[in-house]
Design a protein around this motif. Structure first.
Motif, PDB file in Angstrom:
ATOM      1  N   GLU A 103      -8.052  -0.082  -4.118  1.00  0.00           N
ATOM      2  CA  GLU A 103      -6.817  -0.807  -3.808  1.00  0.00           C
ATOM      3  C   GLU A 103      -5.667   0.178  -3.647  1.00  0.00           C
ATOM      4  O   GLU A 103      -5.710   1.291  -4.174  1.00  0.00           O
ATOM      5  CB  GLU A 103      -6.484  -1.839  -4.901  1.00  0.00           C
ATOM      6  N   ARG A 105      -1.311  -0.299  -3.819  1.00  0.00           N
ATOM      7  CA  ARG A 105      -0.388  -1.371  -4.225  1.00  0.00           C
ATOM      8  C   ARG A 105       1.002  -1.171  -3.662  1.00  0.00           C
ATOM      9  O   ARG A 105       1.446  -0.048  -3.437  1.00  0.00           O
ATOM     10  CB  ARG A 105      -0.311  -1.431  -5.753  1.00  0.00           C
ATOM     11  N   HIS A 109       4.279  -3.391  -8.252  1.00  0.00           N
ATOM     12  CA  HIS A 109       2.974  -3.825  -8.752  1.00  0.00           C
ATOM     13  C   HIS A 109       2.284  -2.679  -9.497  1.00  0.00           C
ATOM     14  O   HIS A 109       1.356  -2.056  -8.990  1.00  0.00           O
ATOM     15  CB  HIS A 109       2.110  -4.325  -7.593  1.00  0.00           C
ATOM     16  N   THR A 110       2.755  -2.423 -10.714  1.00  0.00           N
ATOM     17  CA  THR A 110       2.267  -1.257 -11.457  1.00  0.00           C
ATOM     18  C   THR A 110       1.469  -1.646 -12.696  1.00  0.00           C
ATOM     19  O   THR A 110       1.021  -0.780 -13.435  1.00  0.00           O
ATOM     20  CB  THR A 110       3.466  -0.387 -11.898  1.00  0.00           C
ATOM     21  N   ARG A 113      -1.958   0.042 -14.084  1.00  0.00           N
ATOM     22  CA  ARG A 113      -2.280   0.991 -13.020  1.00  0.00           C
ATOM     23  C   ARG A 113      -2.220   2.406 -13.583  1.00  0.00           C
ATOM     24  O   ARG A 113      -1.283   2.751 -14.322  1.00  0.00           O
ATOM     25  CB  ARG A 113      -1.220   0.814 -11.906  1.00  0.00           C
ATOM     26  N   ASP A 121       1.098   5.312  -4.852  1.00  0.00           N
ATOM     27  CA  ASP A 121       1.638   4.061  -4.289  1.00  0.00           C
ATOM     28  C   ASP A 121       3.122   4.216  -3.953  1.00  0.00           C
ATOM     29  O   ASP A 121       3.576   3.792  -2.878  1.00  0.00           O
ATOM     30  CB  ASP A 121       1.505   2.900  -5.299  1.00  0.00           C
ATOM     31  N   TRP A 171       8.222  -6.592  -0.489  1.00  0.00           N
ATOM     32  CA  TRP A 171       8.348  -5.894  -1.779  1.00  0.00           C
ATOM     33  C   TRP A 171       9.246  -4.670  -1.655  1.00  0.00           C
ATOM     34  O   TRP A 171       9.930  -4.293  -2.607  1.00  0.00           O
ATOM     35  CB  TRP A 171       6.968  -5.518  -2.325  1.00  0.00           C
TER      36      TRP A 171
END
Ligand SMILES: [Zn+2]
Length: 336
Positions: A103, A105, A109-110, A113, A121, A171
Motif C-alpha cells: 500500500e 497512503r 493516514h499514518t 504505519r 508517503d 487529502w
C-alpha cells in the motif's frame, strides 16, 4: 526513534529539496503541468519496470551493490502508478533499505504505519502535490477561494491537472490547510464518476475508468496528462453575435473527434448576446497532441482572432508491461 510528525516533516523537506535539485517548479508551474516523477527517476538513472506484481503496488529493490531498481504495478491507473513511483523514489532519496509496498497512503493516514513508510508517503504527496502547484492550478482556473475549493467538480478537475487521484487531491487539501477538515470529509465521499457525469451532461462515457476534462479558456498554454479513452469537453464563450465562431479545424486535423457540439445562450438569453459553446471531443490515440481552437470570424481569415485556446494533450494514459513508454517532456525542458 522519531515521531510520526518528524517523519512527515522529513519526507516533505526531502521532496522540496528534490524539486529544487531538478528545477521542478520552473518546469511545472508556468504551464500548470503535472510533476513528472518518471523524468526524475530517469535523471537519477533509476530503471523503472512496470509489471503485474503479485499483491504489490510497487517496490524499491537493490539489484546489486549500489544499483537500485524500481517496480510499479500495471494493475492500477496512471495516477496511482505515478503516486507509487513517487513513493519508491522517496525510499531511494531517503536512503531506506528498499521496500516492497502493498500500500501507499495519502496525507493524514499514518495510523499503525512504519515510520519509514510515513516518510515515503509524505515524500510522494509533497513531491506530486506541493502547495505551490495547488495554488498555481486553482488560481489559473478561478478556484482559489474556500467556497470554490469545496466544490467536488473543481477538485476533480484539479486532480486531473496534477495527475493524481481525486482522493489524494482531497487529502492534500487538508494537509496544506487549504480546506477545513469537514469540507475535505464531504469531498472525499463524492464519487469522481458523479463529477464526470455532470461534466458530460448526457454524453456517454464508453470507458467508465476514463476521465472527463472540462477545457476552458483558462487552460490556454497548459499541458495535460490524459488517457487514450478520455473525453474532453471544450467549454467556451462564443461571440456569435459579433461574427466570432470557434474553429475546430486544427483540432480535428490533430485527431480530436467531435462527439457532440452544442450552443446555449449565456447570460440573459438576449439575441446577439454571447453564447456558450460546448463541444465533447474524443482524444487521439496514445501520443502527444495539440488541442488548438481559434475564436475568429470565419469569413475574414486575415483579421486577428479574438482568442485562441491551445493545450498540449498527452494521451499515453497508464503504463503497461515493461519499461516506460511515455516521453519524459519535463526534464528535457530542464536540460536544454
Ligand atoms: Zn514504501
Amino acid at each position: 526513534m522519531s515521531s510520526v510528525k518528524e517523519a512527515i516533516l522529513k519526507g516533505t523537506q526531502v521532496a522540496a529539496e528534490a524539486h529544487k535539485a531538478f528545477r521542478i517548479r520552473e518546469i511545472a508551474e508556468p504551464q500548470c503541468r503535472p510533476i513528472d516523477v518518471f523524468a526524475v527517476l530517469d535523471a537519477l538513472a533509476l530503471p523503472v519496470e512496470f509489471a503485474k506484481l503479485d499483491g504489490l503496488l510497487g517496490a524499491c529493490v537493490k539489484l546489486s551493490p549500489g544499483v537500485v531498481g524500481i517496480m510499479v504495478t500495471t494493475e492500477r491507473d496512471l495516477h496511482m502508478q505515478r503516486f507509487t513511483a513517487a513513493h519508491e523514489l522517496g525510499h531511494f532519496v531517503l536512503e531506506h533499505d528498499g521496500s516492497y509496498d502493498r500500500e501507499v497512503r495519502f496525507p493524514g493516514h499514518t495510523k499503525n504505519r512504519d515510520l519509514k513508510e510515513v516518510e515515503a508517503d509524505a515524500f510522494a504527496a509533497e513531491f506530486l502535490m506541493p502547495k505551490w502547484l495547488y495554488k498555481a492550478v486553482t488560481k489559473r482556473h478561478g478556484w482559489w477561494a474556500q467556497d470554490r475549493l469545496a466544490i467536488p467538480d473543481n477538485i476533480y478537475q484539479l486532480s486531473l491537472r496534477m495527475a493524481v487521484s481525486y482522493e489524494a487531491t482531497c487529502w492534500g487539501l487538508a494537509a496544506h490547510n487549504l480546506a477545513p477538515a469537514h469540507a475535505v470529509k464531504e469531498l472525499v465521499d463524492v464519487e469522481p464518476k458523479e463529477c464526470k457525469q455532470r461534466a458530460l451532461r448526457g454524453a456517454r462515457l464508453e470507458d467508465p475508468w476514463a476521465d472527463v476534462w472540462i477545457i476552458t479558456a483558462t487552460d490556454n498554454e497548459t499541458a495535460i496528462e490524459a488517457g487514450p479513452t478520455d473525453l474532453v469537453v471544450l467549454d467556451v464563450d462564443e461571440a456569435g453575435g459579433s461574427g466570432y465562431l470557434w474553429d475546430l479545424e486544427a483540432a480535428e486535423h490533430a485527431g480530436f473527434e467531435v462527439v457532440t457540439d452544442e450552443r446555449a445562450l449565456a447570460f440573459d438569453g438576449s439575441i446577439g448576446g454571447p453564447t456558450r459553446r460546448r463541444v465533447v471531443l474524443k482524444v487521439p490515440p496514445r501520443g502527444t497532441h495539440e488541442l488548438r481552437v481559434v475564436h475568429a470570424r470565419p469569413w475574414s481569415k486575415r483579421s486577428a482572432p479574438l482568442n485562441t485556446v491551445s493545450v498540449s494533450v498527452s494521451t499515453f494514459g497508464k503504463e503497461t508491461q515493461g519499461l516506460l513508454t511515455r516521453p519524459r517532456i519535463g526534464m528535457a525542458a530542464a536540460h536544454h
